[in-house]
Design a protein around this motif. Structure first.
Motif, PDB file in Angstrom:
ATOM      1  N   TYR A 108       0.837  -1.207   0.000  1.00 33.78           N
ATOM      2  CA  TYR A 108       0.000   0.000   0.000  1.00 33.78           C
ATOM      3  C   TYR A 108       0.871   1.257   0.000  1.00 33.78           C
ATOM      4  O   TYR A 108       0.611   2.219  -0.746  1.00 33.78           O
ATOM      5  CB  TYR A 108      -0.916  -0.022   1.223  1.00 33.78           C
ATOM      6  N   ILE A 109       1.923   1.250   0.814  1.00 38.19           N
ATOM      7  CA  ILE A 109       2.828   2.404   0.870  1.00 38.19           C
ATOM      8  C   ILE A 109       3.605   2.543  -0.439  1.00 38.19           C
ATOM      9  O   ILE A 109       3.750   3.653  -0.980  1.00 38.19           O
ATOM     10  CB  ILE A 109       3.792   2.269   2.056  1.00 38.19           C
ATOM     11  N   ILE A 110       4.085   1.428  -0.980  1.00 40.01           N
ATOM     12  CA  ILE A 110       4.871   1.475  -2.219  1.00 40.01           C
ATOM     13  C   ILE A 110       4.050   2.011  -3.383  1.00 40.01           C
ATOM     14  O   ILE A 110       4.521   2.839  -4.176  1.00 40.01           O
ATOM     15  CB  ILE A 110       5.424   0.074  -2.550  1.00 40.01           C
ATOM     16  N   LEU A 111       2.804   1.576  -3.489  1.00 38.25           N
ATOM     17  CA  LEU A 111       1.982   1.928  -4.649  1.00 38.25           C
ATOM     18  C   LEU A 111       1.262   3.263  -4.495  1.00 38.25           C
ATOM     19  O   LEU A 111       1.190   4.045  -5.448  1.00 38.25           O
ATOM     20  CB  LEU A 111       0.953   0.822  -4.903  1.00 38.25           C
ATOM     21  N   LEU A 112       0.732   3.535  -3.301  1.00 32.91           N
ATOM     22  CA  LEU A 112      -0.137   4.698  -3.126  1.00 32.91           C
ATOM     23  C   LEU A 112       0.515   5.846  -2.358  1.00 32.91           C
ATOM     24  O   LEU A 112       0.063   6.993  -2.461  1.00 32.91           O
ATOM     25  CB  LEU A 112      -1.434   4.281  -2.425  1.00 32.91           C
ATOM     26  N   HIS A 113       1.534   5.571  -1.555  1.00 37.11           N
ATOM     27  CA  HIS A 113       2.211   6.626  -0.794  1.00 37.11           C
ATOM     28  C   HIS A 113       3.723   6.503  -0.945  1.00 37.11           C
ATOM     29  O   HIS A 113       4.435   6.213   0.022  1.00 37.11           O
ATOM     30  CB  HIS A 113       1.817   6.560   0.683  1.00 37.11           C
ATOM     31  N   PRO A 114       4.235   6.715  -2.153  1.00 38.01           N
ATOM     32  CA  PRO A 114       5.696   6.575  -2.352  1.00 38.01           C
ATOM     33  C   PRO A 114       6.505   7.608  -1.576  1.00 38.01           C
ATOM     34  O   PRO A 114       7.699   7.398  -1.343  1.00 38.01           O
ATOM     35  CB  PRO A 114       5.844   6.772  -3.870  1.00 38.01           C
ATOM     36  N   GLU A 115       5.869   8.723  -1.165  1.00 35.37           N
ATOM     37  CA  GLU A 115       6.611   9.720  -0.392  1.00 35.37           C
ATOM     38  C   GLU A 115       7.022   9.192   0.973  1.00 35.37           C
ATOM     39  O   GLU A 115       7.995   9.676   1.564  1.00 35.37           O
ATOM     40  CB  GLU A 115       5.768  10.995  -0.232  1.00 35.37           C
ATOM     41  N   MET A 116       6.312   8.183   1.492  1.00 33.72           N
ATOM     42  CA  MET A 116       6.675   7.569   2.770  1.00 33.72           C
ATOM     43  C   MET A 116       7.800   6.562   2.622  1.00 33.72           C
ATOM     44  O   MET A 116       8.420   6.181   3.607  1.00 33.72           O
ATOM     45  CB  MET A 116       5.441   6.878   3.381  1.00 33.72           C
ATOM     46  N   ASN A 117       8.059   6.149   1.387  1.00 39.46           N
ATOM     47  CA  ASN A 117       9.102   5.158   1.117  1.00 39.46           C
ATOM     48  C   ASN A 117      10.382   5.863   0.689  1.00 39.46           C
ATOM     49  O   ASN A 117      10.917   5.625  -0.404  1.00 39.46           O
ATOM     50  CB  ASN A 117       8.618   4.201   0.025  1.00 39.46           C
ATOM     51  N   SER A 118      10.876   6.745   1.558  1.00 39.01           N
ATOM     52  CA  SER A 118      12.074   7.520   1.245  1.00 39.01           C
ATOM     53  C   SER A 118      12.887   7.764   2.503  1.00 39.01           C
ATOM     54  O   SER A 118      12.359   7.714   3.622  1.00 39.01           O
ATOM     55  CB  SER A 118      11.691   8.865   0.611  1.00 39.01           C
ATOM     56  N   LYS A 119      14.168   8.041   2.325  1.00 35.58           N
ATOM     57  CA  LYS A 119      15.037   8.319   3.466  1.00 35.58           C
ATOM     58  C   LYS A 119      14.647   9.617   4.156  1.00 35.58           C
ATOM     59  O   LYS A 119      14.783   9.747   5.372  1.00 35.58           O
ATOM     60  CB  LYS A 119      16.498   8.390   3.003  1.00 35.58           C
ATOM     61  N   GLN A 120      14.181  10.593   3.369  1.00 41.72           N
ATOM     62  CA  GLN A 120      13.773  11.872   3.962  1.00 41.72           C
ATOM     63  C   GLN A 120      12.614  11.685   4.932  1.00 41.72           C
ATOM     64  O   GLN A 120      12.600  12.262   6.021  1.00 41.72           O
ATOM     65  CB  GLN A 120      13.379  12.864   2.859  1.00 41.72           C
ATOM     66  N   TYR A 121      11.642  10.865   4.542  1.00 48.28           N
ATOM     67  CA  TYR A 121      10.491  10.626   5.419  1.00 48.28           C
ATOM     68  C   TYR A 121      10.928   9.905   6.691  1.00 48.28           C
ATOM     69  O   TYR A 121      10.504  10.256   7.786  1.00 48.28           O
ATOM     70  CB  TYR A 121       9.441   9.810   4.678  1.00 48.28           C
ATOM     71  N   ILE A 122      11.775   8.884   6.534  1.00 47.16           N
ATOM     72  CA  ILE A 122      12.230   8.114   7.696  1.00 47.16           C
ATOM     73  C   ILE A 122      13.047   8.991   8.630  1.00 47.16           C
ATOM     74  O   ILE A 122      12.873   8.972   9.859  1.00 47.16           O
ATOM     75  CB  ILE A 122      13.057   6.899   7.239  1.00 47.16           C
TER      76      ILE A 122
END
Length: 289
Positions: free
Chosen positions: A265-279
């Protein structure tokens, strides 16, 4: 007049009837969904959400889930000596392998956070790479049990004329009920250990809530098989096989949905959460609070 023989109806769960074909279609459908998730993880293998908590173990878990869904197909069709042996061994080994991978993933999370704590007594165990040995050792234990089971009293097909009046049910006899119970007990032991370890690690500050997802998935897994026991004992004939297939599909689907669907769900619909900046930003907020 008792002057001739009337053949009884032979019954088993086949692909030609609606129940068998429906279960087979569901099994293949979930296998394709799992394969799609596997392809997605391969395509996004360099992203943080896939790298988190050992992506190789995630690959192994997805592969074991695919084989788990497909192993239910061995329970459909006319039982014979080979299919009775194959279906039980496949079921036992695949499930043990799957639970072992989940246990290794949970231990990986614990060891990662213990390595960041200088006062932790588990820090020196990180260099030993214990999760690497959990999967083969736990799986080999089940394989040895299955070999002993097949060598001493292997499952075989039998004609049950007592289950239903006027019907001959072709079913698989477990051979040795003691060894069959040992095989199931070993899987239950692995599941209990995995659930316990996941519960102990559920409050660790994991970025993607991996341990919480694992805890919930193991609760679903345990709930399915605990409800399976009375349902299995209360059914007769081909319904018994259908109940076992339903338990296999439900438990595997629970693991797939609880562990991997949130990531997809995160990979497909919320790619902004799948980043080093977000983490990095999230970890900063966590430290601030």
């Amino acid at each position: 007049m008792k002057e001739r023989c009337l053949p009884k109806t032979i019954q088993f769960l086949s692909y030609d009837e609606p129940l068998g074909s429906s279960l087979a279609c569901i099994s293949v459908l979930f296998c394709l969904i799992t394969f799609s998730a596997f392809c997605l993880f391969i395509a996004k293998r360099k992203t943080p959400i896939v790298k988190a908590n050992n992506r190789e173990l995630s690959y192994l878990l997805l592969i074991s889930l695919m084989f788990g869904f497909l192993c239910s197909l061995a329970f459909i069709g006319r039982p014979n000596l080979k299919t009775c042996m194959i279906r039980q061994v496949l079921f036992a080994v695949i499930f043990s392998f799957c639970i072992s991978v989940i246990l290794a993933k949970t231990v990986t999370v614990i060891m990662i956070f213990s390595a960041t704590n200088p006062d932790s007594k588990l820090k020196r165990l990180v260099a030993m790479r214990i999760p690497v040995y959990i999967v083969p050792v736990c799986t080999m234990g089940q394989i040895i049990l299955c070999i002993v089971w097949l060598a001493r009293a292997a499952p075989f097909a039998e004609f049950n004329m007592v289950a239903e009046i006027g019907i001959i049910v072709i079913e698989c006899n477990e051979g040795s009920r003691v060894l069959f119970a040992c095989v199931l007990g070993y899987m239950g032991l692995l599941a209990a250990i995995s659930l316990l370890v996941a519960c102990l690690a559920r409050k660790l500050p994991d970025t993607f809530n991996e341990t919480k997802f694992i805890t919930f998935s193991m609760l679903v897994f345990a709930s399915v098989w605990l409800t399976f026991i009375p349902a299995y004992l209360s059914t007769k004939g081909k319904q018994t096989v259908a109940v076992e297939i339903f338990a296999i599909l439900s438990s595997m689907a629970g693991l797939l949905v609880c562990i991997f669907i949130p990531k997809c769900y995160i990979i497909l619909l919320h790619p902004e959460m799948n980043s080093k900046q977000y983490i990095t930003g999230r970890n900063t907020r966590n430290r601030g609070t």
